[in-house]
Design a protein around this motif. Structure first.
Motif, mmCIF file in Angstrom:
data_model
loop_
_atom_site.group_PDB
_atom_site.id
_atom_site.type_symbol
_atom_site.label_atom_id
_atom_site.label_comp_id
_atom_site.label_asym_id
_atom_site.label_seq_id
_atom_site.Cartn_x
_atom_site.Cartn_y
_atom_site.Cartn_z
ATOM 1 N N TYR A 28 -64.805 9.222 -24.656
ATOM 2 C CA TYR A 28 -66.055 8.620 -24.772
ATOM 3 C C TYR A 28 -67.332 9.098 -24.036
ATOM 4 O O TYR A 28 -68.280 8.661 -23.995
ATOM 5 C CB TYR A 28 -65.885 7.370 -24.344
ATOM 6 C CG TYR A 28 -65.092 6.481 -25.218
ATOM 7 C CD1 TYR A 28 -65.672 5.861 -26.393
ATOM 8 C CD2 TYR A 28 -63.729 5.947 -25.025
ATOM 9 C CE1 TYR A 28 -65.143 5.339 -27.494
ATOM 10 C CE2 TYR A 28 -63.165 5.353 -25.866
ATOM 11 C CZ TYR A 28 -63.733 4.767 -26.909
ATOM 12 O OH TYR A 28 -62.918 4.117 -27.952
ATOM 13 N N THR A 120 -64.895 -3.998 -28.906
ATOM 14 C CA THR A 120 -64.943 -2.656 -29.422
ATOM 15 C C THR A 120 -66.150 -2.262 -30.457
ATOM 16 O O THR A 120 -66.981 -3.252 -30.576
ATOM 17 C CB THR A 120 -63.345 -2.327 -30.132
ATOM 18 O OG1 THR A 120 -63.477 -1.117 -30.421
ATOM 19 C CG2 THR A 120 -63.703 -2.934 -31.622
ATOM 20 N N GLU A 121 -66.502 -1.140 -30.393
ATOM 21 C CA GLU A 121 -67.518 -0.683 -31.552
ATOM 22 C C GLU A 121 -67.469 -1.194 -32.582
ATOM 23 O O GLU A 121 -66.331 -1.178 -33.101
ATOM 24 C CB GLU A 121 -67.875 0.784 -31.296
ATOM 25 C CG GLU A 121 -68.277 1.308 -29.896
ATOM 26 C CD GLU A 121 -67.230 1.529 -28.849
ATOM 27 O OE1 GLU A 121 -66.118 1.459 -29.380
ATOM 28 O OE2 GLU A 121 -67.322 1.565 -27.710
ATOM 29 N N ASN A 124 -65.708 1.056 -35.287
ATOM 30 C CA ASN A 124 -64.273 1.635 -34.836
ATOM 31 C C ASN A 124 -63.495 0.908 -35.711
ATOM 32 O O ASN A 124 -62.503 -0.222 -35.201
ATOM 33 C CB ASN A 124 -63.869 1.246 -33.484
ATOM 34 C CG ASN A 124 -62.680 2.022 -32.967
ATOM 35 O OD1 ASN A 124 -61.873 2.371 -33.641
ATOM 36 N ND2 ASN A 124 -62.563 1.981 -31.737
#
Length: 169
Positions: A28, A120-121, A124
């Protein structure tokens, strides 16, 4: 075969988990600092801020998950929050993330938790697919807000809120 085991600083797998946690941070965009990462993870687990479990295949840690347990005040119970979930690249798409999540869900259920949550993003897609396939649902009506706090800055009693229009210059 994958075995999921709780891990802490005294466990034989801890050093491998810490090394994989450093890889996760690097994934990340954070700098790789293995000893600092190991120390931080050790402290977080030792101070019961998070708990961790490792996925082990052939005596090698190939994934981990960390969780915090928070009060669910309105329900007078607890809510479990998945903070970190990472599988080494060469072990992805082999069921390890699912096994780690199922481990947490079973433990949360056994402990009487009201909910397990994670974030989460939005881009993703593999993670979102996994999570929704397991049964996690998007939460609507809530906003995620952050305030970055600089520990080196001294608080001078100023309001943390926006500056009134009259004071803007």
């Amino acid at each position: 075969m994958t075995t999921i085991v709780p891990t802490g600083p005294a466990d034989p797998a801890f050093d491998q988990v810490a090394a994989l946690f450093d890889d996760y941070r690097a994934h990340y965009g954070q700098p790789s600092i293995p000893e600092v990462t190991r120390s931080w993870l050790h402290d977080q687990i030792a101070q019961h801020r998070i708990s961790a479990a490792a996925a082990i295949r052939a005596d090698h840690v190939c994934g981990f998950i960390t969780v915090t347990i928070m009060p669910a005040s309105l329900m007078l119970g607890t809510s479990w929050s998945v903070r970190d979930l990472y599988v080494a690249p060469d072990h992805r798409r082999s069921g390890i993330a699912n096994a780690l999540l199922q481990h947490v869900i079973r433990n949360a259920r056994a402990a009487g938790a009201h909910r397990v949550s994670l974030q989460t993003e939005t881009d993703n897609i593999p993670a979102l697919t996994l999570y929704t396939d397991i049964g996690f649902q998007p939460v609507t009506g809530l906003a995620l807000l952050n305030l970055t706090v600089d520990p080196t800055r001294e608080d001078r009693g100023e309001s943390a809120g926006p500056v009134p229009k009259a004071r803007r210059g």
